[in-house]
Design an enzyme around this catalytic site. Structure first.
Site, PDB file in Angstrom:
ATOM      1  N   ASN A 107       0.917  -1.277   0.022  1.00  0.00           N
ATOM      2  CA  ASN A 107       0.020  -0.306   0.089  1.00  0.00           C
ATOM      3  C   ASN A 107       0.719   1.301  -0.005  1.00  0.00           C
ATOM      4  O   ASN A 107       0.511   2.174  -0.634  1.00  0.00           O
ATOM      5  CB  ASN A 107      -0.784   0.021   1.175  1.00  0.00           C
ATOM      6  CG  ASN A 107      -1.790   1.232   1.308  1.00  0.00           C
ATOM      7  OD1 ASN A 107      -2.593   1.444   0.276  1.00  0.00           O
ATOM      8  ND2 ASN A 107      -1.382   2.050   2.404  1.00  0.00           N
TER       9      ASN A 107
ATOM     10  N   GLU B  66      -4.223  -8.864   4.680  1.00  0.00           N
ATOM     11  CA  GLU B  66      -4.676  -8.397   6.097  1.00  0.00           C
ATOM     12  C   GLU B  66      -6.022  -7.341   5.741  1.00  0.00           C
ATOM     13  O   GLU B  66      -5.832  -6.116   5.276  1.00  0.00           O
ATOM     14  CB  GLU B  66      -3.657  -7.421   6.518  1.00  0.00           C
ATOM     15  CG  GLU B  66      -3.916  -7.075   8.182  1.00  0.00           C
ATOM     16  CD  GLU B  66      -3.266  -5.804   8.426  1.00  0.00           C
ATOM     17  OE1 GLU B  66      -2.756  -5.124   7.494  1.00  0.00           O
ATOM     18  OE2 GLU B  66      -3.553  -5.315   9.494  1.00  0.00           O
TER      19      GLU B  66
ATOM     20  N   ASP C 101       1.199   6.462   0.460  1.00  0.00           N
ATOM     21  CA  ASP C 101       0.439   5.478  -0.373  1.00  0.00           C
ATOM     22  C   ASP C 101       0.817   5.430  -1.720  1.00  0.00           C
ATOM     23  O   ASP C 101       1.147   6.580  -2.309  1.00  0.00           O
ATOM     24  CB  ASP C 101      -1.076   5.679  -0.264  1.00  0.00           C
ATOM     25  CG  ASP C 101      -1.585   5.154   0.840  1.00  0.00           C
ATOM     26  OD1 ASP C 101      -2.792   4.482   0.792  1.00  0.00           O
ATOM     27  OD2 ASP C 101      -1.510   5.348   2.051  1.00  0.00           O
TER      28      ASP C 101
ATOM     29  N   HIS D 119      -6.473  -0.715   1.590  1.00  0.00           N
ATOM     30  CA  HIS D 119      -6.411   0.475   1.459  1.00  0.00           C
ATOM     31  C   HIS D 119      -5.707   0.707  -0.038  1.00  0.00           C
ATOM     32  O   HIS D 119      -5.310   2.090  -0.107  1.00  0.00           O
ATOM     33  CB  HIS D 119      -5.397   1.211   2.375  1.00  0.00           C
ATOM     34  CG  HIS D 119      -6.092   0.862   3.686  1.00  0.00           C
ATOM     35  ND1 HIS D 119      -7.148   1.568   4.404  1.00  0.00           N
ATOM     36  CD2 HIS D 119      -5.799  -0.046   4.624  1.00  0.00           C
ATOM     37  CE1 HIS D 119      -7.386   1.122   5.303  1.00  0.00           C
ATOM     38  NE2 HIS D 119      -6.552   0.162   5.741  1.00  0.00           N
TER      39      HIS D 119
ATOM     40  N   ASP E 158       0.355  -6.475   3.711  1.00  0.00           N
ATOM     41  CA  ASP E 158      -0.087  -5.559   4.360  1.00  0.00           C
ATOM     42  C   ASP E 158      -1.205  -4.697   3.891  1.00  0.00           C
ATOM     43  O   ASP E 158      -1.111  -4.203   2.715  1.00  0.00           O
ATOM     44  CB  ASP E 158       1.229  -4.860   4.774  1.00  0.00           C
ATOM     45  CG  ASP E 158       0.911  -3.666   5.973  1.00  0.00           C
ATOM     46  OD1 ASP E 158       0.632  -4.133   6.812  1.00  0.00           O
ATOM     47  OD2 ASP E 158       0.932  -2.591   5.746  1.00  0.00           O
TER      48      ASP E 158
HETATM   49  C1  ACG Z   1      -1.167  -2.956   9.388  1.00  0.00           C
HETATM   50  C2  ACG Z   1       0.037  -3.786   9.825  1.00  0.00           C
HETATM   51  C3  ACG Z   1       0.568  -2.757  11.127  1.00  0.00           C
HETATM   52  C4  ACG Z   1       1.125  -1.461  10.110  1.00  0.00           C
HETATM   53  C5  ACG Z   1       0.436  -1.126   9.287  1.00  0.00           C
HETATM   54  C6  ACG Z   1       1.033   0.100   8.365  1.00  0.00           C
HETATM   55  C7  ACG Z   1      -0.711  -1.630   8.647  1.00  0.00           C
HETATM   56  O1  ACG Z   1      -0.373  -4.838  10.585  1.00  0.00           O
HETATM   57  O2  ACG Z   1       1.424  -3.518  11.874  1.00  0.00           O
HETATM   58  O3  ACG Z   1       1.450  -0.633  11.248  1.00  0.00           O
HETATM   59  O4  ACG Z   1       1.706  -0.482   7.433  1.00  0.00           O
HETATM   60  C8  ACG Z   1      -5.782  -0.613  10.091  1.00  0.00           C
HETATM   61  C9  ACG Z   1      -5.307  -1.141   8.769  1.00  0.00           C
HETATM   62  C10 ACG Z   1      -4.539  -2.200   9.010  1.00  0.00           C
HETATM   63  C11 ACG Z   1      -3.361  -1.777   9.888  1.00  0.00           C
HETATM   64  C12 ACG Z   1      -3.874  -1.346  11.132  1.00  0.00           C
HETATM   65  C13 ACG Z   1      -2.770  -0.820  12.290  1.00  0.00           C
HETATM   66  N1  ACG Z   1      -2.259  -2.832   9.937  1.00  0.00           N
HETATM   67  O5  ACG Z   1      -6.482  -1.300   8.023  1.00  0.00           O
HETATM   68  O6  ACG Z   1      -3.659  -2.640   7.786  1.00  0.00           O
HETATM   69  O7  ACG Z   1      -4.635  -0.061  11.000  1.00  0.00           O
HETATM   70  C14 ACG Z   1     -10.579  -1.052  12.325  1.00  0.00           C
HETATM   71  C15 ACG Z   1     -10.257  -1.034  10.825  1.00  0.00           C
HETATM   72  C16 ACG Z   1      -8.994  -1.670  10.354  1.00  0.00           C
HETATM   73  C17 ACG Z   1      -7.945  -0.906  11.121  1.00  0.00           C
HETATM   74  C18 ACG Z   1      -8.071  -0.944  12.586  1.00  0.00           C
HETATM   75  C19 ACG Z   1      -7.188  -0.159  13.367  1.00  0.00           C
HETATM   76  O8  ACG Z   1     -11.451  -1.850  10.228  1.00  0.00           O
HETATM   77  O9  ACG Z   1      -8.933  -1.170   8.887  1.00  0.00           O
HETATM   78  O10 ACG Z   1      -6.675  -1.515  10.758  1.00  0.00           O
HETATM   79  O11 ACG Z   1      -9.363  -0.404  13.037  1.00  0.00           O
HETATM   80  O12 ACG Z   1      -7.227  -0.391  14.614  1.00  0.00           O
HETATM   81  C20 ACG Z   1     -13.170  -4.474  15.124  1.00  0.00           C
HETATM   82  C21 ACG Z   1     -13.772  -4.041  13.854  1.00  0.00           C
HETATM   83  C22 ACG Z   1     -12.417  -3.549  12.950  1.00  0.00           C
HETATM   84  C23 ACG Z   1     -11.748  -2.536  13.618  1.00  0.00           C
HETATM   85  C24 ACG Z   1     -11.406  -3.338  15.035  1.00  0.00           C
HETATM   86  C25 ACG Z   1     -10.243  -2.325  15.641  1.00  0.00           C
HETATM   87  O13 ACG Z   1     -12.397  -5.826  14.972  1.00  0.00           O
HETATM   88  O14 ACG Z   1     -14.628  -5.026  13.320  1.00  0.00           O
HETATM   89  O15 ACG Z   1     -13.100  -3.094  11.644  1.00  0.00           O
HETATM   90  O16 ACG Z   1     -10.701  -2.349  12.892  1.00  0.00           O
HETATM   91  O17 ACG Z   1     -12.105  -3.599  16.069  1.00  0.00           O
HETATM   92  O18 ACG Z   1     -10.891  -1.125  15.968  1.00  0.00           O
HETATM   93  C26 ACG Z   1       2.700  -0.109  11.302  1.00  0.00           C
HETATM   94  C27 ACG Z   1       3.291  -0.388  12.694  1.00  0.00           C
HETATM   95  C28 ACG Z   1       2.367   0.521  13.813  1.00  0.00           C
HETATM   96  C29 ACG Z   1       2.399   1.845  13.204  1.00  0.00           C
HETATM   97  C30 ACG Z   1       1.970   1.985  11.978  1.00  0.00           C
HETATM   98  C31 ACG Z   1       2.194   3.624  11.487  1.00  0.00           C
HETATM   99  O19 ACG Z   1       3.187  -1.666  12.990  1.00  0.00           O
HETATM  100  O20 ACG Z   1       2.921   0.308  15.168  1.00  0.00           O
HETATM  101  O21 ACG Z   1       1.604   2.788  14.080  1.00  0.00           O
HETATM  102  O22 ACG Z   1       2.792   1.310  11.267  1.00  0.00           O
END
Ligand code: ACG
Length: 549
Positions: free
Chosen positions: A150, A285, A212, A246, A242
């Protein structure tokens, strides 16, 4: 297009076999062109039922004594994960590793890449990676690596160039505006997703240090597919992709996720990977609800299992397992399993897990309750698909004491010595609490330890085709504390039953078949007769019965 002799010969053969002899007016499309328009089929059945192990290299084992885990350290620990000998049981017995990002990056986590072609020097050399691959493959261990499609780091040369001038050659490899429209992250909060650069405003859904890539741009798509093909040719067995929700954004809020162009780009990328190495696997993911995750499998009529991503992490099921174990009630898992049956396409390969590197560790969520941790592991390891373990989960490794992500990714405790067996130097980050008891050495010799429990359940999964590859059918136990289902494969059928409470439970099951207990240490019994069994389970017990027809 130059037509190879093979294609002309093929055209002649086709003509020869198709009736009166006519020279083709225009030769048939070259075989390779025809072949390239046919989606190759996957040949990754090895992944169906496989147990994966997520490794944060920085925190696993440090071989060069700088306090940071590295590839040589991980290589030295492979026998702990799988010693290549199915007859031994003092290894975990996992089938595949997922390495969190190992490419060059300015951050500790590596999710902002500055060079997709080379290993992060902090983890070692490219040769160290090749040595790890060879050592893993000698043990029958597959290795998939994190591929961040992404975005790149803002320090990647592509972005430095693109941000230098609106006329830069790679300007359109990223996404630009002249103003900040004020969009915020789709998962909530006030963080803007447009950021001021040196020569314009650019899109970065995570933060300004992660611009992005512009996945509408065919040059970006072909470049990333080429990167994947080169790592596959190097011996990598696939990728964890990853932030796949997005890739393309069409507007603010939820128009930043799950867009049609994103699905199209993933189908194209997946087809390229399939052609490059049909034995490889992709796991996306997509952190969202079941129906939206299901869409990332694509069309199962176009390709068995779907023509988009062959696997996606099952976040709803992860949350449901932890909720059900925490509450002692099966309904959360049952509801999610019903959603999977309703939304996922035929043949979809699920990727269940408990928690990953973005989530508070399961041992801390379950307050290190030994019974609950054993239940969570047994449920996970009896589900369909490819279960993923997060390094240290098998020890009951707790979250560190802080709220930052680093506390979810602390060094692996190999023993109770000061350096924890992780490093001869001061570790890059403090160990999580509990290391005195929760470490490999202490738990290896203890048949009652969580580590021994994980080893037994991984071995049981490997021993039963129905657990690896069988279809799941929920069984109504008419007891809210009991999660029961059958797993049916061509060669065998088993009953799986988990008592999610701490008290003995009884349930009546209208099951056909003659049971034999497969789980030697389970305090469980099935009495009665075919069609009308009484199941008895001790508090926290999980049991698997083979059902002879
Ligand atoms: C990936 C990696 C993560 C990495 C990045 C950036 C992306 O695993 O380690 O962080 O390269 C969003 C994104 C994911 C992302 C996470 C961190 N993970 O979609 O790709 O953020 C909701 C949204 C999700 C969202 C999540 C965030 O739907 O899309 O993920 O919130 O908390 C229920 C709901 C569900 C909800 C969850 C959580 O389950 O059904 O929808 O998800 O509750 O609320 C890297 C580093 C990090 C750094 C970052 C900038 O590892 O430490 O901070 O870069």
């Amino acid at each position: 297009m130059r037509h190879s002799s093979a294609s002309v010969l093929a055209a002649l053969l086709l003509t020869a076999c198709s009736g009166p002899r006519r020279m083709p007016v225009t030769p048939a499309a070259p075989l390779e062109a025809a072949a390239s328009s046919e989606p190759a089929t996957w040949r990754h059945d090895w992944a169906r039922g496989a147990v994966f192990y997520e490794v944060f290299v920085r925190s696993f084992s440090d071989a060069d004594g700088d306090g940071v885990g590295d590839l040589r350290g991980l290589t030295a620990k492979l026998d702990y994960l799988n010693d290549g000998n199915p007859a031994t049981h003092d290894d975990l017995g996992v089938d595949a590793l997922w390495l969190m990002p190992i490419f060059a990056s300015p951050s500790y986590h590596g999710y902002d890449t500055t060079d997709y072609e080379h290993v992060n020097p902090a983890y070692g050399s490219d040769a160290d990676f090749d040595a790890l691959l060879a050592a893993a493959h000698r043990r029958g261990l597959k290795v998939i690596v994190d591929l961040v499609l992404n975005h790149t780091s803002s320090q990647h040369p592509w972005f430095v160039e693109a941000d230098g001038s609106p006329n830069a050659a790679r300007r359109d490899w990223y996404v630009w505006r002249t103003d900040d429209p004020g969009w915020t992250q789709p998962w909530g909060g006030n963080n803007h997703t447009w950021h001021a650069g040196r020569s314009g405003v650019y899109y970065g859904v995570f933060w300004g240090g992660m611009p992005d890539l512009n996945w509408r741009n065919p040059q970006v798509r072909s470049t990333m597919a080429g990167i994947a093909a080169r790592w596959l040719a190097r011996g990598v067995d696939g990728f964890r992709l990853d932030a796949t929700r997005h890739l393309v954004e069409n507007g603010p809020d939820q128009d930043q996720v799950d867009q049609p162009e994103t699905h199209a780009a993933l189908r194209e990328f997946s087809a390229a990977v399939r052609r490059a190495k049909p034995e490889s696997i992709l796991v996306g993911e997509n952190w969202t609800e079941s129906a939206a995750i299901a869409a990332y499998y694509g069309d199962a009529k176009a390709l068995p299992g779907g023509d988009e991503l062959p696997m996606s992490f099952d976040f709803p099921l992860a949350g449901a397992i932890v909720d059900s174990v925490q509450s002692g009630r099966a309904e959360s898992v049952e509801q999610t399993l019903r959603a999977i049956a309703r939304f996922y396409p035929a043949g979809a390969l699920d990727a269940p897990f408990l928690t990953n590197h973005d989530m508070r560790r399961v041992a801390s969520t379950l307050q290190s309750d030994a019974r609950k941790l054993r239940s969570a592991a047994a449920v996970l390891l009896t589900l369909p698909g490819a279960p993923f373990l997060y390094y240290g989960e098998e020890l009951g490794l707790q979250n560190g004491p802080g709220g930052d992500d680093t506390f979810k990714r602390t060094p692996m405790p190999w023993n109770a010595a000061p350096g924890g067996g992780f490093s001869s130097a001061k570790p890059w980050f403090d160990f999580a609490p509990g290391r005195e008891r929760e470490n490999v050495a202490a738990e290896t010799g203890d048949a009652r330890s969580l580590l021994s429990h994980y080893r037994r359940w991984v071995a049981l999964r490997h021993s039963a085709a129905a657990l690896r590859d069988g279809d799941l059918e929920l069984i109504s136990a008419a007891n809210p504390a009991v999660l029961a289902f059958t797993r049916t494969a061509a060669s065998e059928r088993v009953l799986v039953a988990h008592n999610l409470s701490g008290q003995p439970q009884e349930a009546t099951l209208a099951l056909v078949g003659t049971p034999s207990l497969l789980t030697p240490d389970a305090e469980a019994s099935l009495t009665g007769e075919s069609g009308h069994w009484t199941l008895r389970l001790a508090g926290g017990a999980s049991a698997v019965f083979r059902l002879a027809r």
